[in-house]
Design an enzyme around this catalytic site. Structure first.
Site, short mmCIF file in Angstrom:
data_model
loop_
_atom_site.label_atom_id
_atom_site.label_comp_id
_atom_site.label_asym_id
_atom_site.label_seq_id
_atom_site.Cartn_x
_atom_site.Cartn_y
_atom_site.Cartn_z
N LYS A 1 -5.72 4.87 1.58
CA LYS A 1 -5.34 4.06 0.42
C LYS A 1 -5.57 2.57 0.68
O LYS A 1 -6.09 1.85 -0.17
CB LYS A 1 -3.86 4.33 0.07
CG LYS A 1 -3.40 3.66 -1.23
CD LYS A 1 -2.23 4.39 -1.84
CE LYS A 1 -0.93 4.13 -1.10
NZ LYS A 1 -0.33 2.82 -1.46
N ARG B 1 -9.10 -2.25 -0.65
CA ARG B 1 -9.88 -3.38 -0.15
C ARG B 1 -11.36 -3.23 -0.47
O ARG B 1 -12.04 -4.22 -0.77
CB ARG B 1 -9.63 -3.54 1.35
CG ARG B 1 -8.22 -4.08 1.65
CD ARG B 1 -7.75 -3.74 3.07
NE ARG B 1 -6.48 -4.38 3.41
CZ ARG B 1 -5.28 -3.94 3.04
NH1 ARG B 1 -5.19 -2.84 2.29
NH2 ARG B 1 -4.18 -4.58 3.41
N GLY C 1 1.94 -2.05 -5.09
CA GLY C 1 2.24 -3.34 -4.50
C GLY C 1 1.02 -3.96 -3.84
O GLY C 1 0.85 -5.19 -3.85
N ARG D 1 10.01 -5.22 -6.91
CA ARG D 1 9.64 -5.39 -5.51
C ARG D 1 9.33 -6.86 -5.24
O ARG D 1 8.78 -7.56 -6.10
CB ARG D 1 8.44 -4.50 -5.16
CG ARG D 1 8.80 -3.02 -5.27
CD ARG D 1 7.61 -2.12 -5.01
NE ARG D 1 7.14 -2.21 -3.64
CZ ARG D 1 6.06 -1.58 -3.19
NH1 ARG D 1 5.35 -0.83 -4.02
NH2 ARG D 1 5.69 -1.70 -1.93
N SER E 1 3.20 -8.25 8.05
CA SER E 1 2.86 -7.58 6.80
C SER E 1 1.37 -7.73 6.54
O SER E 1 0.87 -8.84 6.35
CB SER E 1 3.64 -8.18 5.63
OG SER E 1 3.09 -7.76 4.39
N GLN F 1 -0.07 -6.92 3.88
CA GLN F 1 -0.26 -7.39 2.50
C GLN F 1 -0.18 -8.91 2.43
O GLN F 1 -0.99 -9.55 1.76
CB GLN F 1 0.76 -6.75 1.57
CG GLN F 1 0.53 -5.25 1.38
CD GLN F 1 1.48 -4.63 0.38
OE1 GLN F 1 2.33 -5.30 -0.20
NE2 GLN F 1 1.35 -3.33 0.17
N ASP G 1 4.82 3.35 6.72
CA ASP G 1 4.73 4.31 5.62
C ASP G 1 5.01 5.74 6.05
O ASP G 1 5.18 6.63 5.20
CB ASP G 1 3.35 4.24 4.97
CG ASP G 1 3.16 2.97 4.17
OD1 ASP G 1 4.16 2.43 3.66
OD2 ASP G 1 2.02 2.49 4.05
N LYS H 1 10.30 -0.87 -0.61
CA LYS H 1 9.10 -0.09 -0.91
C LYS H 1 9.23 0.47 -2.33
O LYS H 1 10.01 -0.02 -3.14
CB LYS H 1 8.92 1.01 0.14
CG LYS H 1 8.52 0.48 1.51
CD LYS H 1 7.07 0.00 1.49
CE LYS H 1 6.55 -0.36 2.85
NZ LYS H 1 5.12 -0.73 2.81
N ARG I 1 13.72 3.28 0.66
CA ARG I 1 13.43 4.52 1.39
C ARG I 1 14.50 4.88 2.41
O ARG I 1 14.70 6.07 2.69
CB ARG I 1 12.05 4.44 2.04
CG ARG I 1 10.92 4.57 1.02
CD ARG I 1 9.55 4.57 1.64
NE ARG I 1 8.54 4.80 0.60
CZ ARG I 1 7.26 4.46 0.71
NH1 ARG I 1 6.83 3.89 1.82
NH2 ARG I 1 6.42 4.71 -0.28
#
EC number: 2.5.1.19
Length: 447
Positions: free
Chosen positions: A36, A41, A109, A138, A183, A185, A333, A360, A364
Protein backbone atom coordinates in the site's frame (compact mmCIF):
# COMPACT_ATOMS: atom_id res chain seq x y z
CA UNK A 1 -21.75 -25.43 7.93
CA UNK A 2 -19.49 -23.10 5.90
CA UNK A 3 -16.25 -22.01 7.54
CA UNK A 4 -16.78 -18.43 6.33
CA UNK A 5 -19.90 -16.62 5.17
CA UNK A 6 -20.17 -12.94 4.30
CA UNK A 7 -23.63 -11.38 4.34
CA UNK A 8 -25.14 -7.93 4.15
CA UNK A 9 -26.51 -6.73 7.48
CA UNK A 10 -28.24 -3.36 7.59
CA UNK A 11 -25.81 -1.01 5.79
CA UNK A 12 -22.71 -3.13 6.42
CA UNK A 13 -21.28 -6.58 5.82
CA UNK A 14 -21.14 -9.24 8.50
CA UNK A 15 -18.61 -12.09 8.41
CA UNK A 16 -19.53 -15.30 10.21
CA UNK A 17 -16.68 -17.69 11.08
CA UNK A 18 -17.51 -21.29 12.06
CA UNK A 19 -14.29 -23.23 12.74
CA UNK A 20 -14.80 -27.02 12.95
CA UNK A 21 -14.43 -28.66 16.36
CA UNK A 22 -11.22 -30.40 15.25
CA UNK A 23 -9.70 -27.06 14.25
CA UNK A 24 -8.61 -25.70 10.88
CA UNK A 25 -5.19 -25.74 9.20
CA UNK A 26 -4.05 -23.40 6.43
CA UNK A 27 -2.06 -24.93 3.56
CA UNK A 28 -0.92 -23.92 0.09
CA UNK A 29 0.68 -20.89 -1.53
CA UNK A 30 -0.66 -17.40 -2.05
CA UNK A 31 0.27 -13.88 -3.07
CA UNK A 32 -0.76 -10.81 -1.14
CA UNK A 33 -1.81 -7.54 -2.83
CA UNK A 34 0.73 -4.89 -3.74
CA UNK A 35 2.32 -2.85 -0.97
CA UNK A 36 0.00 0.00 0.00
CA UNK A 37 2.78 2.45 0.88
CA UNK A 38 4.61 1.88 -2.40
CA UNK A 39 1.35 1.99 -4.41
CA UNK A 40 0.48 5.47 -3.09
CA UNK A 41 3.95 6.80 -3.81
CA UNK A 42 4.11 5.32 -7.31
CA UNK A 43 0.83 7.04 -8.25
CA UNK A 44 1.89 10.37 -6.75
CA UNK A 45 5.39 10.48 -8.23
CA UNK A 46 4.04 9.31 -11.57
CA UNK A 47 1.54 12.18 -11.49
CA UNK A 48 4.19 14.87 -10.86
CA UNK A 49 6.93 13.39 -13.07
CA UNK A 50 7.52 14.27 -16.70
CA UNK A 51 6.50 11.51 -19.09
CA UNK A 52 4.92 8.11 -18.62
CA UNK A 53 5.05 5.90 -15.53
CA UNK A 54 4.04 2.24 -15.75
CA UNK A 55 3.06 0.58 -12.46
CA UNK A 56 2.81 -3.20 -12.19
CA UNK A 57 1.31 -4.94 -9.17
CA UNK A 58 -0.41 -1.84 -7.75
CA UNK A 59 -2.73 -2.46 -4.81
CA UNK A 60 -6.27 -2.24 -6.21
CA UNK A 61 -7.75 -1.36 -2.80
CA UNK A 62 -9.80 1.62 -1.74
CA UNK A 63 -6.90 3.74 -0.44
CA UNK A 64 -4.89 3.86 -3.70
CA UNK A 65 -8.15 4.51 -5.55
CA UNK A 66 -8.53 7.62 -3.38
CA UNK A 67 -5.04 8.76 -4.38
CA UNK A 68 -5.77 8.17 -8.08
CA UNK A 69 -9.10 10.01 -7.81
CA UNK A 70 -7.44 13.08 -6.25
CA UNK A 71 -4.64 13.31 -8.82
CA UNK A 72 -7.00 12.79 -11.76
CA UNK A 73 -8.91 15.82 -10.44
CA UNK A 74 -5.63 17.79 -10.72
CA UNK A 75 -5.02 16.84 -14.34
CA UNK A 76 -2.93 13.68 -14.15
CA UNK A 77 -3.97 10.96 -16.59
CA UNK A 78 -4.20 7.66 -14.70
CA UNK A 79 -5.63 4.54 -16.33
CA UNK A 80 -8.42 2.65 -14.59
CA UNK A 81 -7.28 0.74 -11.50
CA UNK A 82 -8.57 -2.60 -12.71
CA UNK A 83 -5.55 -4.42 -14.15
CA UNK A 84 -2.01 -5.55 -13.40
CA UNK A 85 -0.55 -2.61 -15.34
CA UNK A 86 -1.47 1.00 -14.55
CA UNK A 87 -0.26 3.85 -16.79
CA UNK A 88 0.21 7.39 -15.46
CA UNK A 89 0.86 10.38 -17.72
CA UNK A 90 2.56 12.90 -15.47
CA UNK A 91 1.95 16.64 -15.35
CA UNK A 92 5.50 17.61 -14.42
CA UNK A 93 6.65 18.98 -11.08
CA UNK A 94 4.71 22.06 -10.00
CA UNK A 95 2.23 21.65 -12.85
CA UNK A 96 -0.80 20.14 -11.10
CA UNK A 97 -4.02 21.92 -12.04
CA UNK A 98 -6.31 23.66 -9.60
CA UNK A 99 -9.24 21.23 -9.26
CA UNK A 100 -12.83 22.32 -9.76
CA UNK A 101 -13.98 20.07 -6.91
CA UNK A 102 -13.05 19.08 -3.37
CA UNK A 103 -10.23 16.51 -3.16
CA UNK A 104 -11.56 13.53 -1.19
CA UNK A 105 -8.91 11.27 0.37
CA UNK A 106 -11.51 8.78 1.61
CA UNK A 107 -10.11 6.74 4.49
CA UNK A 108 -6.48 7.26 3.49
CA UNK A 109 -4.22 9.18 5.84
CA UNK A 110 -1.29 8.55 3.50
CA UNK A 111 -3.14 10.21 0.62
CA UNK A 112 -4.01 13.28 2.65
CA UNK A 113 -0.68 13.80 4.42
CA UNK A 114 1.63 13.16 1.47
CA UNK A 115 -0.57 15.11 -0.94
CA UNK A 116 -0.45 18.17 1.35
CA UNK A 117 3.30 18.37 0.75
CA UNK A 118 2.70 18.66 -2.99
CA UNK A 119 -0.31 20.99 -2.83
CA UNK A 120 1.46 23.46 -0.56
CA UNK A 121 4.02 24.24 -3.29
CA UNK A 122 1.58 24.53 -6.23
CA UNK A 123 1.78 28.29 -6.70
CA UNK A 124 -1.40 30.24 -7.43
CA UNK A 125 -3.70 27.25 -6.88
CA UNK A 126 -6.36 26.78 -4.22
CA UNK A 127 -7.24 23.31 -2.92
CA UNK A 128 -9.85 21.97 -0.51
CA UNK A 129 -9.16 18.53 0.96
CA UNK A 130 -11.42 16.26 2.99
CA UNK A 131 -11.90 12.58 3.86
CA UNK A 132 -14.35 10.20 5.48
CA UNK A 133 -15.48 10.54 9.09
CA UNK A 134 -12.53 8.52 10.40
CA UNK A 135 -9.94 10.55 8.48
CA UNK A 136 -11.52 13.86 9.50
CA UNK A 137 -10.66 12.94 13.10
CA UNK A 138 -7.04 11.95 12.51
CA UNK A 139 -4.32 14.50 13.37
CA UNK A 140 -3.02 16.61 10.50
CA UNK A 141 -1.14 19.19 12.57
CA UNK A 142 1.93 16.94 12.48
CA UNK A 143 2.36 17.82 8.79
CA UNK A 144 0.64 21.22 8.74
CA UNK A 145 3.00 22.80 11.29
CA UNK A 146 6.29 21.98 9.53
CA UNK A 147 4.76 22.89 6.17
CA UNK A 148 3.82 26.27 7.62
CA UNK A 149 7.47 26.67 8.67
CA UNK A 150 8.27 26.29 4.97
CA UNK A 151 5.82 29.09 4.18
CA UNK A 152 2.76 27.01 3.37
CA UNK A 153 -0.69 28.57 3.67
CA UNK A 154 -2.97 25.90 5.16
CA UNK A 155 -6.17 26.26 7.16
CA UNK A 156 -7.66 23.37 9.13
CA UNK A 157 -10.58 22.66 11.41
CA UNK A 158 -10.28 22.71 15.21
CA UNK A 159 -7.46 25.26 15.34
CA UNK A 160 -5.27 23.64 12.72
CA UNK A 161 -5.70 19.98 13.66
CA UNK A 162 -8.25 18.27 11.46
CA UNK A 163 -9.68 18.09 7.93
CA UNK A 164 -11.42 19.52 6.00
CA UNK A 165 -8.41 21.60 4.93
CA UNK A 166 -7.86 24.55 2.62
CA UNK A 167 -4.47 25.01 0.94
CA UNK A 168 -3.31 28.09 -0.96
CA UNK A 169 -0.28 27.01 -2.99
CA UNK A 170 2.78 29.22 -2.62
CA UNK A 171 6.55 29.30 -3.09
CA UNK A 172 8.03 27.26 -0.24
CA UNK A 173 11.42 27.68 1.38
CA UNK A 174 13.68 24.83 2.53
CA UNK A 175 13.98 23.99 6.23
CA UNK A 176 15.69 21.48 8.52
CA UNK A 177 12.89 19.84 10.49
CA UNK A 178 13.53 17.76 13.60
CA UNK A 179 10.45 15.55 13.79
CA UNK A 180 9.29 14.62 17.31
CA UNK A 181 8.02 11.28 15.99
CA UNK A 182 9.38 8.66 13.60
CA UNK A 183 6.75 8.91 10.88
CA UNK A 184 7.22 8.03 7.22
CA UNK A 185 4.17 10.14 6.41
CA UNK A 186 5.61 13.29 8.01
CA UNK A 187 9.03 12.68 6.44
CA UNK A 188 7.56 11.96 3.00
CA UNK A 189 5.26 14.98 3.08
CA UNK A 190 8.18 17.32 3.74
CA UNK A 191 10.46 15.67 1.17
CA UNK A 192 7.72 16.08 -1.45
CA UNK A 193 7.30 19.72 -0.42
CA UNK A 194 11.07 20.18 -0.73
CA UNK A 195 11.06 19.11 -4.38
CA UNK A 196 9.99 22.59 -5.52
CA UNK A 197 12.14 24.66 -3.15
CA UNK A 198 15.39 26.44 -3.97
CA UNK A 199 17.78 24.63 -1.65
CA UNK A 200 18.05 21.71 0.73
CA UNK A 201 15.16 20.41 2.85
CA UNK A 202 16.22 18.03 5.64
CA UNK A 203 14.10 15.85 7.93
CA UNK A 204 15.68 14.30 11.03
CA UNK A 205 13.75 11.64 12.96
CA UNK A 206 14.24 10.13 16.44
CA UNK A 207 14.25 6.62 14.93
CA UNK A 208 14.22 4.95 11.54
CA UNK A 209 10.89 4.98 9.67
CA UNK A 210 10.03 3.22 6.40
CA UNK A 211 12.10 4.50 3.49
CA UNK A 212 9.96 3.79 0.42
CA UNK A 213 9.79 7.50 -0.46
CA UNK A 214 13.56 7.88 -0.46
CA UNK A 215 14.06 4.83 -2.67
CA UNK A 216 11.39 5.87 -5.14
CA UNK A 217 12.32 9.56 -5.27
CA UNK A 218 15.87 8.57 -6.20
CA UNK A 219 14.57 6.16 -8.85
CA UNK A 220 12.54 9.02 -10.39
CA UNK A 221 15.62 11.27 -10.46
CA UNK A 222 15.52 13.35 -7.28
CA UNK A 223 18.86 14.06 -5.58
CA UNK A 224 18.86 12.94 -1.93
CA UNK A 225 21.46 12.68 0.83
CA UNK A 226 20.73 10.06 3.48
CA UNK A 227 22.49 9.84 6.86
CA UNK A 228 21.49 6.56 8.55
CA UNK A 229 23.39 7.45 11.73
CA UNK A 230 21.33 10.57 12.51
CA UNK A 231 18.16 9.28 10.77
CA UNK A 232 18.29 12.31 8.47
CA UNK A 233 17.24 12.69 4.83
CA UNK A 234 17.90 15.74 2.65
CA UNK A 235 16.26 16.46 -0.69
CA UNK A 236 18.13 18.91 -2.92
CA UNK A 237 15.66 21.18 -4.67
CA UNK A 238 14.48 22.05 -7.16
CA UNK A 239 14.13 18.53 -8.54
CA UNK A 240 13.28 17.10 -11.94
CA UNK A 241 11.41 13.79 -11.96
CA UNK A 242 11.11 11.48 -14.96
CA UNK A 243 8.48 8.76 -15.34
CA UNK A 244 9.61 5.21 -14.52
CA UNK A 245 8.53 1.56 -14.55
CA UNK A 246 7.61 0.54 -11.00
CA UNK A 247 7.00 -3.05 -9.91
CA UNK A 248 5.17 -3.09 -6.57
CA UNK A 249 6.04 -6.03 -4.27
CA UNK A 250 3.51 -7.73 -2.03
CA UNK A 251 2.66 -5.88 1.18
CA UNK A 252 4.34 -7.30 4.29
CA UNK A 253 1.56 -5.73 6.38
CA UNK A 254 -0.93 -7.94 4.52
CA UNK A 255 1.42 -10.95 4.63
CA UNK A 256 1.58 -10.62 8.43
CA UNK A 257 -1.97 -11.96 8.76
CA UNK A 258 -0.94 -15.20 7.04
CA UNK A 259 2.33 -15.46 8.97
CA UNK A 260 0.47 -15.31 12.27
CA UNK A 261 -2.44 -17.48 11.13
CA UNK A 262 -0.19 -20.32 9.96
CA UNK A 263 1.91 -20.00 13.13
CA UNK A 264 -1.02 -20.40 15.55
CA UNK A 265 -3.14 -22.99 13.69
CA UNK A 266 -1.69 -26.52 14.18
CA UNK A 267 -0.82 -28.39 11.00
CA UNK A 268 -0.54 -25.25 8.88
CA UNK A 269 2.11 -24.52 6.24
CA UNK A 270 1.89 -21.62 3.81
CA UNK A 271 4.20 -20.14 1.20
CA UNK A 272 3.51 -16.41 0.90
CA UNK A 273 5.09 -15.33 -2.37
CA UNK A 274 6.59 -12.03 -3.55
CA UNK A 275 6.62 -10.19 -0.20
CA UNK A 276 8.53 -6.93 0.19
CA UNK A 277 11.13 -7.33 2.96
CA UNK A 278 12.44 -3.77 3.08
CA UNK A 279 14.42 -3.64 6.37
CA UNK A 280 12.41 -0.60 7.52
CA UNK A 281 9.32 -2.84 7.45
CA UNK A 282 10.55 -6.20 8.82
CA UNK A 283 10.02 -5.58 12.53
CA UNK A 284 7.12 -8.05 12.38
CA UNK A 285 9.49 -10.82 11.23
CA UNK A 286 11.88 -10.04 14.08
CA UNK A 287 9.16 -10.11 16.75
CA UNK A 288 7.64 -13.33 15.39
CA UNK A 289 11.12 -14.91 15.39
CA UNK A 290 11.53 -13.77 19.00
CA UNK A 291 8.22 -15.52 19.78
CA UNK A 292 9.47 -18.74 18.18
CA UNK A 293 7.70 -18.62 14.82
CA UNK A 294 9.00 -20.90 12.05
CA UNK A 295 9.36 -18.50 9.11
CA UNK A 296 11.94 -18.99 6.36
CA UNK A 297 12.66 -16.45 3.58
CA UNK A 298 13.21 -18.12 0.18
CA UNK A 299 14.24 -16.81 -3.24
CA UNK A 300 15.44 -13.43 -1.93
CA UNK A 301 15.85 -10.85 -4.69
CA UNK A 302 15.72 -7.14 -5.59
CA UNK A 303 12.75 -5.82 -7.58
CA UNK A 304 13.04 -2.18 -8.75
CA UNK A 305 15.16 -1.30 -5.74
CA UNK A 306 13.06 -3.08 -3.11
CA UNK A 307 14.14 -6.38 -1.46
CA UNK A 308 11.61 -9.18 -2.00
CA UNK A 309 11.32 -12.81 -0.84
CA UNK A 310 8.90 -15.72 -0.60
CA UNK A 311 8.11 -16.48 3.05
CA UNK A 312 7.49 -20.07 4.14
CA UNK A 313 5.70 -20.35 7.49
CA UNK A 314 4.90 -23.48 9.48
CA UNK A 315 2.83 -23.89 12.63
CA UNK A 316 4.82 -23.52 15.84
CA UNK A 317 4.43 -23.01 19.59
CA UNK A 318 4.72 -19.28 20.23
CA UNK A 319 6.02 -17.71 23.43
CA UNK A 320 5.19 -14.25 24.74
CA UNK A 321 7.76 -11.46 24.51
CA UNK A 322 8.21 -7.73 25.11
CA UNK A 323 8.86 -5.23 22.32
CA UNK A 324 8.90 -1.46 21.98
CA UNK A 325 11.21 1.47 21.27
CA UNK A 326 12.83 1.86 17.87
CA UNK A 327 11.21 -1.27 16.42
CA UNK A 328 7.69 0.21 16.69
CA UNK A 329 7.86 2.38 13.51
CA UNK A 330 9.00 -0.74 11.64
CA UNK A 331 5.88 -2.74 12.61
CA UNK A 332 3.29 -0.15 13.59
CA UNK A 333 0.64 -1.52 11.21
CA UNK A 334 1.23 -5.13 12.26
CA UNK A 335 0.51 -4.67 15.96
CA UNK A 336 -3.17 -5.75 15.72
CA UNK A 337 -2.23 -9.14 14.28
CA UNK A 338 0.77 -9.45 16.62
CA UNK A 339 -1.70 -9.00 19.48
CA UNK A 340 -3.59 -12.02 18.12
CA UNK A 341 -0.33 -13.98 18.06
CA UNK A 342 0.21 -12.94 21.68
CA UNK A 343 -3.24 -14.19 22.69
CA UNK A 344 -2.38 -17.65 21.33
CA UNK A 345 1.19 -17.68 22.72
CA UNK A 346 2.26 -19.08 26.07
CA UNK A 347 3.09 -16.45 28.65
CA UNK A 348 2.90 -12.67 28.66
CA UNK A 349 3.47 -10.28 25.78
CA UNK A 350 4.00 -6.58 26.45
CA UNK A 351 3.79 -3.97 23.68
CA UNK A 352 5.30 -0.58 24.59
CA UNK A 353 5.80 2.87 22.99
CA UNK A 354 2.87 2.39 20.61
CA UNK A 355 0.74 5.46 21.40
CA UNK A 356 0.65 6.20 17.65
CA UNK A 357 -1.95 3.41 17.37
CA UNK A 358 -4.49 5.66 19.08
CA UNK A 359 -4.68 7.91 15.99
CA UNK A 360 -4.90 5.29 13.25
CA UNK A 361 -8.12 4.36 11.39
CA UNK A 362 -9.44 3.55 14.85
CA UNK A 363 -7.92 3.77 18.32
CA UNK A 364 -6.25 0.44 17.73
CA UNK A 365 -5.07 -0.06 21.30
CA UNK A 366 -8.63 0.33 22.57
CA UNK A 367 -10.02 -1.74 19.68
CA UNK A 368 -7.67 -4.66 20.33
CA UNK A 369 -8.38 -4.63 24.06
CA UNK A 370 -12.13 -4.38 23.54
CA UNK A 371 -12.72 -6.81 20.68
CA UNK A 372 -10.19 -9.51 21.60
CA UNK A 373 -11.44 -9.13 25.16
CA UNK A 374 -14.94 -10.10 23.99
CA UNK A 375 -13.40 -13.36 22.77
CA UNK A 376 -11.87 -14.07 26.17
CA UNK A 377 -8.36 -12.72 25.62
CA UNK A 378 -6.75 -11.27 28.73
CA UNK A 379 -5.68 -7.82 27.53
CA UNK A 380 -4.65 -4.88 29.71
CA UNK A 381 -4.56 -1.49 28.00
CA UNK A 382 -2.00 1.22 28.84
CA UNK A 383 -1.59 4.74 27.49
CA UNK A 384 1.03 3.61 24.97
CA UNK A 385 0.62 -0.14 24.74
CA UNK A 386 -0.88 -3.44 25.79
CA UNK A 387 -0.14 -6.41 28.01
CA UNK A 388 -1.59 -9.71 26.83
CA UNK A 389 -1.70 -12.86 28.94
CA UNK A 390 -1.60 -15.67 26.40
CA UNK A 391 -2.43 -19.33 26.53
CA UNK A 392 -6.13 -19.19 27.43
CA UNK A 393 -8.47 -20.60 24.74
CA UNK A 394 -10.50 -17.95 22.93
CA UNK A 395 -14.24 -18.34 22.39
CA UNK A 396 -16.32 -17.13 19.48
CA UNK A 397 -18.19 -13.87 20.06
CA UNK A 398 -19.85 -11.00 18.22
CA UNK A 399 -17.20 -8.36 17.54
CA UNK A 400 -16.78 -5.23 15.42
CA UNK A 401 -14.05 -4.00 13.08
CA UNK A 402 -14.81 -0.39 14.04
CA UNK A 403 -14.42 0.21 10.25
CA UNK A 404 -10.67 -0.47 10.59
CA UNK A 405 -9.30 -2.85 7.95
CA UNK A 406 -6.49 -4.24 10.10
CA UNK A 407 -8.83 -4.88 13.04
CA UNK A 408 -11.27 -6.70 10.72
CA UNK A 409 -8.60 -9.06 9.41
CA UNK A 410 -6.96 -9.62 12.80
CA UNK A 411 -10.32 -10.62 14.28
CA UNK A 412 -10.93 -13.06 11.41
CA UNK A 413 -7.62 -14.82 12.15
CA UNK A 414 -8.41 -14.91 15.88
CA UNK A 415 -11.82 -16.39 15.07
CA UNK A 416 -10.26 -19.29 13.14
CA UNK A 417 -8.45 -20.43 16.28
CA UNK A 418 -11.37 -19.90 18.64
CA UNK A 419 -14.06 -22.27 19.88
CA UNK A 420 -17.50 -21.68 18.41
CA UNK A 421 -18.96 -19.12 16.06
CA UNK A 422 -17.63 -15.58 15.68
CA UNK A 423 -19.53 -12.77 13.96
CA UNK A 424 -17.48 -9.78 12.75
CA UNK A 425 -19.57 -6.69 12.04
CA UNK A 426 -18.46 -4.13 9.43
CA UNK A 427 -16.12 -6.70 7.89
CA UNK A 428 -16.13 -4.81 4.58
CA UNK A 429 -13.37 -2.62 6.04
CA UNK A 430 -10.83 -5.23 4.90
CA UNK A 431 -11.20 -3.94 1.32
CA UNK A 432 -9.28 -0.80 2.26
CA UNK A 433 -6.00 -2.70 1.87
CA UNK A 434 -6.90 -6.30 0.97
CA UNK A 435 -10.07 -6.71 -1.13
CA UNK A 436 -9.50 -10.46 -1.68
CA UNK A 437 -8.69 -11.31 1.95
CA UNK A 438 -11.77 -13.34 2.87
CA UNK A 439 -11.79 -15.18 -0.45
CA UNK A 440 -8.14 -16.14 -0.05
CA UNK A 441 -8.76 -17.18 3.55
CA UNK A 442 -11.48 -19.57 2.40
CA UNK A 443 -9.17 -21.07 -0.23
CA UNK A 444 -6.15 -21.76 1.99
CA UNK A 445 -8.40 -23.05 4.79
CA UNK A 446 -9.62 -25.72 2.37
CA UNK A 447 -6.03 -26.66 1.56
Amino acid sequence: MALLSLNNHQSHQRLTVNPPAQGVALTGRLRVPGDKSISHRALMLGAIATGETIIEGLLLGEDPRSTAHCFRAMGAEISELNSEKIIVQGRGLGQLQEPSTVLDAGNSGTTMRLMLGLLAGQKDCLFTVTGDDSLRHRPMSRVIQPLQQMGAKIWARSNGKFAPLAVQGSQLKPIHYHSPIASAQVKSCLLLAGLTTEGDTTVTEPALSRDHSERMLQAFGAKLTIDPVTHSVTVHGPAHLTGQRVVVPGDISSAAFWLVAASILPGSELLVENVGINPTRTGVLEVLAQMGADITPENERLVTGEPVADLRVRASHLQGCTFGGEIIPRLIDEIPILAVAAAFAEGTTRIEDAAELRVKESDRLAAIASELGKMGAKVTEFDDGLEIQGGSPLQGAEVDSLTDHRIAMALAIAALGSGGQTIINRAEAAAISYPEFFGTLGQVAQG
